[in-house]
Each structure stands twice: as C-alpha cells, then as structure tokens.
Design an enzyme around this catalytic site. Structure first.
Site, PDB file in Angstrom:
ATOM      1  N   TRP A 142       0.689  -1.074   0.102  1.00 42.21           N
ATOM      2  CA  TRP A 142      -0.115  -0.070   0.055  1.00 42.21           C
ATOM      3  C   TRP A 142       0.932   0.955  -0.213  1.00 42.21           C
ATOM      4  CZ3 TRP A 142      -4.223  -0.677   4.268  1.00 42.21           C
ATOM      5  CH2 TRP A 142      -4.908  -1.928   4.148  1.00 42.21           C
TER       6      TRP A 142
ATOM      7  N   GLU B 161      12.243  -5.813  -8.062  1.00 46.39           N
ATOM      8  CA  GLU B 161      11.428  -4.943  -7.975  1.00 46.39           C
ATOM      9  C   GLU B 161      12.355  -4.466  -8.926  1.00 46.39           C
ATOM     10  OE1 GLU B 161       7.983  -4.479  -5.816  1.00 46.39           O
ATOM     11  OE2 GLU B 161       9.519  -3.795  -5.003  1.00 46.39           O
TER      12      GLU B 161
ATOM     13  N   SER C 288       4.840  -2.263 -11.313  1.00 46.43           N
ATOM     14  CA  SER C 288       3.484  -2.178 -12.512  1.00 46.43           C
ATOM     15  C   SER C 288       2.750  -3.285 -13.028  1.00 46.43           C
ATOM     16  CB  SER C 288       4.160  -1.341 -14.104  1.00 46.43           C
ATOM     17  OG  SER C 288       4.435  -0.191 -13.573  1.00 46.43           O
TER      18      SER C 288
ATOM     19  N   GLY D  96       2.025  -3.022  -5.843  1.00 46.92           N
ATOM     20  CA  GLY D  96       1.803  -1.430  -5.330  1.00 46.92           C
ATOM     21  C   GLY D  96       0.880  -0.634  -6.155  1.00 46.92           C
ATOM     22  N   GLY D  97       0.242  -0.161  -6.350  1.00 48.21           N
ATOM     23  CA  GLY D  97      -0.385   1.282  -7.329  1.00 48.21           C
ATOM     24  C   GLY D  97      -1.468   0.160  -7.048  1.00 48.21           C
TER      25      GLY D  97
HETATM   26  C1  PEP Z   1       5.763  -1.841  -5.719  1.00 47.46           C
HETATM   27  O1  PEP Z   1       5.976  -0.639  -4.234  1.00 47.46           O
HETATM   28  O2  PEP Z   1       6.976  -2.335  -4.938  1.00 47.46           O
HETATM   29  C2  PEP Z   1       5.364  -1.425  -6.493  1.00 47.46           C
HETATM   30  C3  PEP Z   1       5.555  -2.418  -7.934  1.00 47.46           C
HETATM   31  O3  PEP Z   1       4.375  -0.596  -7.091  1.00 47.46           O
HETATM   32  P1  PEP Z   1       3.843  -0.338  -8.349  1.00 47.46           P
HETATM   33  O4  PEP Z   1       2.882  -1.543  -8.297  1.00 47.46           O
HETATM   34  O5  PEP Z   1       3.006   0.282  -8.493  1.00 47.46           O
HETATM   35  O6  PEP Z   1       4.869   0.070  -9.483  1.00 47.46           O
END
Ligand code: PEP
Length: 253
Positions: free
Chosen positions: A10, A169, A214, A235-236
C-alpha cells in the site's frame, strides 16, 4: 511445488478507516482460503497494522509491515522493532524496497541485519532487489542483483534461506506503468534463484521469488505463468481491492 504469493504494497496509503473498509471488501472478493490459487498478503503502514490484523483474522491473508529496525530497542527515534510488530500479530515485513533505498538511504549492510532480525522474530521478510534503468542499459543488472541478494542474505543461515521471500523489482518498472516483459522477469528471477542456489540447492528449489513493478490485472497472468516467477509484489494496483483480487485470480494460471 512453490505456492504463489501475491502481496499488495500500500506504500503510504490507508488511514485506519480506509484500511478497515479495504479489508472487508477484499474478503468479499477473495475465494475462501482453501480455494485461493495463491497466498495473499497486504503490506500496510504501521498505523493500520492492528486494524488489518483484526479485520483479516482467520482469513489466511498475511498482514505485513513495510519496514522495521533490526534492534530490539534503543535510541532510534521514529523506528519500530521486530517485537513491536509481532506483538500486533503482524506476520511479515517488506525490507529494502527501492523507495526506502532511494529516499531514506537504506543500505545493504543494515538490510543484512534486518532480514536476520525479522526471521529471528518469526516475521517473514520480503527482501526487495532490483536494478535501475541505467544499470540495465549498461549491462549491470546481474551485477546489481548479485550484490543485493548476497548482501541481503549474508546473515541468514542456510536452513532458513527459503523462509525469505525475495521480490525482484526493477526500479524502472515501479510505479511507472512500464512492466518488465515476461521474459525479462523470468530471466532476472531465475538468476536470483540461482544466487540462492549458490548457498543451498534445497533453498533454490523452495525459495519464493516474486516479480514487482507495474503489475496490473491485465498483465499479471503472463508474468505469473513464467516458471520461476512465484508471485507478485503489487503497488498501485493493490489499492483497488477489485484489481488486487483479479491479480490473485491470475495466479491460477
Ligand atoms: C511496489 O511498490 O513494490 C510496486 C511494485 O509498485 P507498482 O506496482 O505501483 O509498480
């Protein structure tokens, strides 16, 4: 067989009221624990941890923090210790997220201590690693991953290596909408797995390595179908319980 794990990060989202509402909605959307295609977790701000633990009790959804200090206590203003998390029945903790490395000078040396301290306290660490765009462009992805994985796991005994979850990541994919291709994710994650294998063949087979960057409902299945990808750190897209539940469903592939 490694069971997939889908964890929602989050970040700095979620008042206690929002967290309660989110958890209730998520439980409406997820299949019962026994019918879920993956383990599911939410990584939430400190202030929402107890609310999530309470709302998700008995559901099998893991509640994790997003950072932790390695010391038991001391003059570390603003920090939270492992025991402060376990007292709340928190089960895991994200360590070394690229946002913490970038904005809060999180160092591999401190992460070594944190990963070991989390395991010792009974918390499941999610150790985040990943290269920047510049590093990828200059062919330094493997070098960066080798450094981060070896450093991060340095103080973990061989027998406990598989208790760490590693999240690959790529920094250039986090929050940018530029998801890695399934091939890029597979290549980097199999490399990370092999690094664990340098310490223990058994752990290489068992350690779960997630992809993060993402991930959305419409790209999740392709990535999760890769043989070495054991789940996703989201994440998002995890902020919308509907989208998050769809990503969990994509793990069935
Ligand atoms: C994260 O915060 O670990 C992430 C992967 O963010 P997002 O999915 O928004 O890229």
């Amino acid at each position: 067989m490694r069971r997939p794990y889908i964890a929602g990060n989050w970040k700095m989202w979620g008042t206690r009221a929002q967290a309660a509402e989110y958890c209730d909605r998520l439980l409406e959307l997820l299949p019962d624990e026994g019918r879920r295609p993956a383990d599911v977790g939410v990584c939430v701000p400190f202030t929402a941890l107890d609310v999530c633990v309470e709302r998700l009790r008995g559901s099998g959804v893991v509640v994790a923090a997003q950072n932790m200090h390695f010391a038991a206590n001391g003059a570390y203003t603003g920090e939270v210790s492992p025991a402060m998390l376990t007292e709340l029945h928190v089960m895991g903790v994200v360590l070394g997220h690229s946002e913490r490395r970038e904005y809060y000078c999180e160092q591999d040396r401190a992460l070594q201590e944190k990963v070991a301290a989390a395991l010792a306290a009974g918390l499941q660490p999610i150790l985040c690693v990943g290269e920047t765009e510049e590093e990828r462009e200059h062919g330094k992805t493997e070098r960066k991953l080798r450094h981060q994985v070896q450093e991060g796991l340095e103080k973990v005994d061989r027998e406990r290596l598989a208790d760490v979850v590693i999240a690959y990541e790529p920094v250039w994919a986090i929050g940018t909408g530029r998801v890695a291709t399934p091939e890029q994710a597979q290549e980097a994650i199999s490399f990370v797995r092999a690094l664990v294998g340098d310490r223990s063949r058994d752990a290489e087979e068992r350690v779960r390595v997630l992809y993060g960057g993402s991930v959305k409902p419409d790209n999740a299945a392709e990535i999760l179908a890769q043989p070495d990808v054991d789940g996703a750190l989201v994440g998002g897209a995890s902020l919308d319980p509907e989208d998050f539940a769809r990503i969990v469903a994509a793990a069935a592939s």
